[in-house]
Write an enzyme that holds these catalytic residues in place. Structure first.
Site, PDB file in Angstrom:
ATOM      1  N   CYS A  97       0.850  -1.203   0.000  1.00  0.00           N
ATOM      2  CA  CYS A  97       0.000   0.000   0.000  1.00  0.00           C
ATOM      3  C   CYS A  97       0.880   1.247   0.000  1.00  0.00           C
ATOM      4  CB  CYS A  97      -0.857   0.056   1.258  1.00  0.00           C
ATOM      5  SG  CYS A  97      -2.117  -1.199   1.330  1.00  0.00           S
ATOM      6  N   CYS A 187      -3.288  -8.768   6.646  1.00  0.00           N
ATOM      7  CA  CYS A 187      -3.270  -7.704   5.646  1.00  0.00           C
ATOM      8  C   CYS A 187      -4.663  -7.074   5.611  1.00  0.00           C
ATOM      9  CB  CYS A 187      -2.909  -8.315   4.288  1.00  0.00           C
ATOM     10  SG  CYS A 187      -3.054  -7.147   2.943  1.00  0.00           S
ATOM     11  N   TYR A 340     -11.821  -5.680 -25.402  1.00  0.00           N
ATOM     12  CA  TYR A 340     -10.947  -6.004 -24.261  1.00  0.00           C
ATOM     13  C   TYR A 340     -11.823  -6.531 -23.123  1.00  0.00           C
ATOM     14  CZ  TYR A 340      -8.152  -2.610 -26.882  1.00  0.00           C
ATOM     15  OH  TYR A 340      -7.504  -1.914 -27.870  1.00  0.00           O
ATOM     16  N   GLU A 361     -11.363 -10.438 -27.058  1.00  0.00           N
ATOM     17  CA  GLU A 361     -10.351 -10.639 -26.011  1.00  0.00           C
ATOM     18  C   GLU A 361      -9.214 -11.490 -26.578  1.00  0.00           C
ATOM     19  OE1 GLU A 361      -9.661  -9.758 -22.711  1.00  0.00           O
ATOM     20  OE2 GLU A 361      -7.982 -11.131 -22.975  1.00  0.00           O
ATOM     21  N   ASP A 406     -12.412  -1.120 -22.553  1.00  0.00           N
ATOM     22  CA  ASP A 406     -11.717  -1.238 -21.262  1.00  0.00           C
ATOM     23  C   ASP A 406     -10.318  -1.783 -21.538  1.00  0.00           C
ATOM     24  OD1 ASP A 406     -10.992  -1.423 -18.634  1.00  0.00           O
ATOM     25  OD2 ASP A 406     -12.381  -3.026 -18.109  1.00  0.00           O
ATOM     26  N   CYS A 433      -8.061   2.553 -16.580  1.00  0.00           N
ATOM     27  CA  CYS A 433      -7.367   2.575 -15.283  1.00  0.00           C
ATOM     28  C   CYS A 433      -6.145   3.484 -15.344  1.00  0.00           C
ATOM     29  CB  CYS A 433      -6.946   1.155 -14.890  1.00  0.00           C
ATOM     30  SG  CYS A 433      -5.842   0.399 -16.083  1.00  0.00           S
TER      31      CYS A 433
HETATM   32  C1  LIG Z   1      -8.492  -4.008 -18.211  1.00  0.00           C
HETATM   33  S1  LIG Z   1      -8.721  -5.635 -18.752  1.00  0.00           S
HETATM   34  C2  LIG Z   1     -10.433  -5.647 -19.112  1.00  0.00           C
HETATM   35  C3  LIG Z   1     -11.207  -6.428 -18.162  1.00  0.00           C
HETATM   36  C4  LIG Z   1     -12.681  -6.602 -18.357  1.00  0.00           C
HETATM   37  N1  LIG Z   1     -13.338  -5.501 -19.017  1.00  0.00           N
HETATM   38  C5  LIG Z   1     -13.301  -6.830 -16.991  1.00  0.00           C
HETATM   39  O1  LIG Z   1     -13.904  -5.926 -16.437  1.00  0.00           O
HETATM   40  O2  LIG Z   1     -13.124  -7.944 -16.459  1.00  0.00           O
HETATM   41  C6  LIG Z   1      -8.024  -5.569 -20.372  1.00  0.00           C
HETATM   42  C7  LIG Z   1      -8.166  -6.855 -21.161  1.00  0.00           C
HETATM   43  O3  LIG Z   1      -7.684  -6.612 -22.489  1.00  0.00           O
HETATM   44  C8  LIG Z   1      -7.102  -7.797 -22.976  1.00  0.00           C
HETATM   45  N2  LIG Z   1      -6.261  -7.404 -24.118  1.00  0.00           N
HETATM   46  C9  LIG Z   1      -5.046  -6.806 -24.107  1.00  0.00           C
HETATM   47  N3  LIG Z   1      -4.612  -6.567 -25.357  1.00  0.00           N
HETATM   48  C10 LIG Z   1      -5.586  -6.993 -26.188  1.00  0.00           C
HETATM   49  C11 LIG Z   1      -5.719  -6.995 -27.609  1.00  0.00           C
HETATM   50  N4  LIG Z   1      -4.763  -6.507 -28.387  1.00  0.00           N
HETATM   51  N5  LIG Z   1      -6.841  -7.517 -28.138  1.00  0.00           N
HETATM   52  C12 LIG Z   1      -7.816  -8.028 -27.329  1.00  0.00           C
HETATM   53  N6  LIG Z   1      -7.736  -8.048 -25.981  1.00  0.00           N
HETATM   54  C13 LIG Z   1      -6.638  -7.537 -25.414  1.00  0.00           C
HETATM   55  C14 LIG Z   1      -6.376  -8.346 -21.762  1.00  0.00           C
HETATM   56  O4  LIG Z   1      -6.128  -9.718 -21.896  1.00  0.00           O
HETATM   57  C15 LIG Z   1      -7.358  -8.024 -20.638  1.00  0.00           C
HETATM   58  O5  LIG Z   1      -8.239  -9.111 -20.413  1.00  0.00           O
END
Ligand SMILES: C[S@@+](CC[C@H](N)C(=O)[O-])C[C@H]1O[C@@H](n2cnc3c(N)ncnc32)[C@H](O)[C@@H]1O
Length: 478
Positions: A97, A187, A340, A361, A406, A433
């Protein structure tokens, strides 16, 4: 003051642009995206490794950069009015943290400032309002997944005498030396149930004479302990990662842990023989139970394995879903692209309000989880496309009314901007994020003809500098 800081002889405060070795007086006004303190001294921006908003410190310059000065605090001249007593006994030593010593309102304000600064750097985003950060439902006990490390020799914490007895550790990396492990008794950002499993695992492993990983010598059997505790169902998954396939020893440890009656639902075992210090394994063997636990998110149930991606703050994720739902404002006729999508948490949460959801994904295991999650929840109008989203978009015949974005921390790949503009959904809901990456990507989407609503930040990770944001974009014109 942090242990790395020592009070040393006063030197004159510099009036010109301070140089390495000069002392400056800094009023701390916030923190940066990495959790370092920020402030101003004689019109120069200063970055300090540690410091709380409102604190006045004398700091020694260690580096001059074009846009800022890096310094280390050597004397606290005024206390911060936002300082609070950290709940965790390991705070300061443990690298987990950043700010348990900063009151929660100041943490939220600091996160909002981070978002504001990222947007202020882009003139095209000037009219966009940044809303106050939505607090986490629980500032403590919120993490549903923790990855602990075993260490052959525990890190001696700053509150202990230097000659305190050494011994093995099961905990988190030390803030000062990443390769060392702080022996974490409990923790406060995880649940009491997880604390009990952590303590029992340590005790049982030591009693059985199992060796803990020695990062320097690259030897020892036990490397990582992964704990997943589902907030909504109370189910517990334990992952034990070892350096070699010592099944008998792991089975014995697992059997003893189950016998403790701590509510452990399933235990899995993986081997990581690589030098890289990650709690991952190529293959996972189920030792007890089914290898999966179920977690609730709103009215949906998600099945999680050791490696499944899932939002680590379950109750916070429910608020995130609500924000996304509000911004999506679906009427039931829309085709939604969830780009994503991970294991489908956001897209599946919207599926009952949409005509169809198509998730994209790259991680094959996440796609399998997403499909299973859709089936388990009786959702028939969602499908998931594996592979790189940029390549997959060209192969999918449907046109989306709404795109849910996302992306991972670095944000959108530059080639995604023209791809999204060509797709031309009426609405985009962007979840991010990383405020700097979000501002960069919104800049490009606004230039491409989208109008952004207000930014709605939400805190999913109290006591860290991380902040999640949700923004809606509507296409100008038809
Ligand atoms: C921030 S997470 C999103 C999580 C999801 N929206 C959730 O709330 O559980 C980003 C995701 O993007 C995927 N990712 C990264 N690069 C990518 C790409 N080029 N094409 C498709 N997915 C991708 C990662 O594997 C990951 O699962």
């Amino acid at each position: 003051m942090a242990t790395t800081l020592q009070v040393i002889a006063q030197r004159p405060t510099a009036a010109r642009k301070p140089r390495r070795g000069d002392d400056v007086v800094v009023r701390v006004d916030g923190f940066d995206a990495r959790g370092a303190a920020t402030g101003t001294a004689s019109d120069y921006r200063v970055r300090l490794r540690r410091g709380l908003k409102g604190e006045l410190v004398r700091a020694r310059v260690i580096r001059r950069r074009r846009s800022r000065i890096d310094a280390v605090a050597v004397e606290r001249l005024e206390e911060s009015p936002h300082a609070v007593r950290p709940r965790c006994a390991h705070f300061g030593s443990c690298g987990g943290c950043a700010f348990q010593d900063l009151d929660y309102a100041a943490q939220l304000e600091g996160k909002r400032t981070l978002v504001e600064s990222a947007f202020a750097a882009r003139p095209a985003l000037a009219g966009i309002a940044i809303e106050p950060v939505l607090p986490a439902p629980d500032p403590f006990g919120y993490r549903n997944k923790m990855e602990f490390s075993f260490g052959a020799q525990r890190w001696i914490e700053s509150r202990e005498p230097r000659d305190a007895p050494l011994g093995p550790a099961l905990g988190l990396h030390a803030r000062a030396v990443y390769s060392k492990v702080v022996d974490v008794a409990s923790c406060p950002i995880q649940s009491p149930a997880a604390d009990a499993v952590l303590a029992a695992t340590r005790e049982l492993a030591i009693a059985d004479g199992l060796s803990f990983w020695d990062a320097r010598g690259k030897r020892g059997l036990l490397r990582h302990l992964v704990l997943r505790v589902a907030r909504g169902t109370g189910e517990i998954l334990v992952g034990i990662v070892t350096s070699e396939d010592a099944r008998l020893a792991v089975d014995r440890l697992a059997g003893n842990l189950v016998a403790r009656d701590l509510g452990v639902t399933t235990i899995v075992h993986g081997v990581n023989a690589r030098p890289a210090d990650t709690a991952s394994a190529d293959e996972v063997r189920i030792v007890h139970g089914s290898g999966r636990i179920r977690e609730r998110l709103g009215d949906l149930v998600f099945s999680l394995s050791l490696a499944s991606f899932f939002q680590t703050n379950s109750r916070g994720a429910e608020r995130l879903v609500e924000l996304v739902r509000e911004e999506a404002a679906l009427d039931g006729n829309e085709t939604v692209f969830d780009l994503y999508c991970g294991t489908g948490a956001l897209g599946l949460s919207l599926a009952r309000s949409a005509r169809e959801v198509v998730g994209f994904e790259i991680t094959p295991a996440a796609i399998l989880d997403a499909r299973e999650n859709a089936a388990e929840n009786g959702i028939a109008n969602a499908r998931f496309v594996p592979g790189d989203v940029l390549a997959s978009l060209a192969d999918v015949p449907e046109r989306p009314d709404l795109v849910l974005l996302d992306p991972p921390r670095p944000g959108l790949h530059p080639r995604m901007i023209p791809a999204l503009l060509a797709l031309a959904p009426a609405r985009i809901v962007h979840v991010s994020c990383n405020p700097a990456a979000l501002a960069r990507d919104l800049d490009a989407l606004v230039a491409g003809g989208y109008r952004a609503g207000s930014v709605r930040p939400i805190d999913l990770f109290p006591h860290t500098p991380h902040v999640e944001c949700v923004v809606r974009l509507d296409r100008d014109g038809p």
